[in-house]
Design an enzyme around this catalytic site. Structure first.
Site, mmCIF file in Angstrom:
data_model
loop_
_atom_site.group_PDB
_atom_site.id
_atom_site.type_symbol
_atom_site.label_atom_id
_atom_site.label_comp_id
_atom_site.label_asym_id
_atom_site.label_seq_id
_atom_site.Cartn_x
_atom_site.Cartn_y
_atom_site.Cartn_z
ATOM 1 N N ILE A 147 0.869 -1.186 0.000
ATOM 2 C CA ILE A 147 0.000 0.000 0.000
ATOM 3 C C ILE A 147 0.896 1.223 0.000
ATOM 4 O O ILE A 147 1.528 1.543 1.015
ATOM 5 C CB ILE A 147 -0.932 0.009 1.241
ATOM 6 C CG1 ILE A 147 -1.753 -1.301 1.313
ATOM 7 C CG2 ILE A 147 -1.855 1.227 1.204
ATOM 8 C CD1 ILE A 147 -2.467 -1.517 2.637
ATOM 9 N N GLU A 148 1.003 1.875 -1.158
ATOM 10 C CA GLU A 148 1.925 3.020 -1.290
ATOM 11 C C GLU A 148 1.246 4.321 -0.869
ATOM 12 O O GLU A 148 0.046 4.360 -0.574
ATOM 13 C CB GLU A 148 2.453 3.088 -2.727
ATOM 14 C CG GLU A 148 3.258 1.840 -3.066
ATOM 15 C CD GLU A 148 3.961 1.900 -4.405
ATOM 16 O OE1 GLU A 148 3.645 2.776 -5.240
ATOM 17 O OE2 GLU A 148 4.858 1.039 -4.619
ATOM 18 N N GLU A 191 4.099 -7.848 3.066
ATOM 19 C CA GLU A 191 4.401 -8.719 4.215
ATOM 20 C C GLU A 191 3.918 -8.082 5.512
ATOM 21 O O GLU A 191 3.291 -8.724 6.348
ATOM 22 C CB GLU A 191 5.915 -8.957 4.329
ATOM 23 C CG GLU A 191 6.546 -9.642 3.141
ATOM 24 C CD GLU A 191 7.051 -8.671 2.086
ATOM 25 O OE1 GLU A 191 6.349 -7.686 1.773
ATOM 26 O OE2 GLU A 191 8.151 -8.908 1.563
ATOM 27 N N CYS A 249 4.673 -2.505 3.051
ATOM 28 C CA CYS A 249 4.895 -3.672 2.200
ATOM 29 C C CYS A 249 3.798 -4.712 2.420
ATOM 30 O O CYS A 249 3.149 -4.745 3.475
ATOM 31 C CB CYS A 249 6.237 -4.318 2.521
ATOM 32 S SG CYS A 249 7.665 -3.334 2.043
HETATM 33 N N1 THU Z 1 7.522 -4.136 -1.538
HETATM 34 C C1 THU Z 1 6.792 -5.061 -0.843
HETATM 35 O O1 THU Z 1 5.584 -4.901 -0.638
HETATM 36 N N2 THU Z 1 7.447 -6.158 -0.383
HETATM 37 C C2 THU Z 1 8.737 -6.475 -0.670
HETATM 38 O O2 THU Z 1 9.202 -7.527 -0.279
HETATM 39 C C3 THU Z 1 9.563 -5.552 -1.452
HETATM 40 C C4 THU Z 1 8.940 -4.234 -1.750
HETATM 41 C C5 THU Z 1 6.812 -2.979 -2.117
HETATM 42 C C6 THU Z 1 7.061 -1.650 -1.482
HETATM 43 C C7 THU Z 1 6.735 -0.702 -2.631
HETATM 44 O O3 THU Z 1 5.339 -0.490 -2.663
HETATM 45 C C8 THU Z 1 7.112 -1.493 -3.880
HETATM 46 O O4 THU Z 1 7.179 -2.851 -3.470
HETATM 47 C C9 THU Z 1 8.428 -1.062 -4.490
HETATM 48 O O5 THU Z 1 9.431 -1.037 -3.548
#
Ligand code: THU
Length: 139
Positions: free
Chosen positions: A46-47, A58, A56
């Site tokens: 969720i950015e 996870e 992230c």
């Molecule tokens: N991201 C994750 O959700 N999990 C990971 O293991 C690596 C990175 C997401 C964060 C961001 O929204 C996008 O991937 C790029 O970094």
């Protein structure tokens, strides 16, 4: 961890890609977290326009589970790729590894990195976070 459960987790994680909110990076991530009792919690990334509040996949899964009273975890499956296309393994960032360290036994907690049901690799938390700092250090 049997193969059937792993495949179920991979399918669930892939199903999360459609919920990923990633308008800035375009990188979509899905996760499925298995509790010791056998329950599954899902998560997506969720950015945020301010970037740093980004969560992230996870951590979304962990925080959903912990907020519902779960404390014991067996494994997590992670999938991800640019525009949701799965071409290689997506490995957890350092912050997510640290969150895993808070709730999981590094020797037994399993991280399943997947591309498809027939292409995945499994690691222990200790393998991807050697010499991790965790709750035991504060005892
Ligand atoms: N991201 C994750 O959700 N999990 C990971 O293991 C690596 C990175 C997401 C964060 C961001 O929204 C996008 O991937 C790029 O970094």
């Amino acid at each position: 961890m049997d193969e059937k459960k792993t495949e179920e987790m991979i399918a669930l994680a892939i199903g999360q890609l459609k919920y990923a909110y990633a308008p800035y990076s375009g990188f979509r991530v899905g996760a499925a977290l298995l509790t010791e009792s056998g329950k599954l919690y899902t998560g997506c990334n969720i950015e945020n326009a301010a970037y740093t509040p980004t969560n992230c996949a996870e951590r979304t899964a962990f925080f959903k589970a912990v907020s519902e009273g779960e404390r014991d975890f067996k494994a997590i499956c992670i999938v991800g790729g640019k525009d949701g296309l799965l071409t290689g393994y997506t490995s957890p960032c350092g912050v997510c590894r640290q969150v895993m360290m808070e709730f999981c036994d590094p020797e037994s907690f399993r991280i399943i990195l997947a591309v498809s049901k027939d292409r995945y690799q499994t690691f222990t938390l200790k393998e991807i976070l050697p010499l991790g700092f965790g709750p035991d250090n504060l005892e």
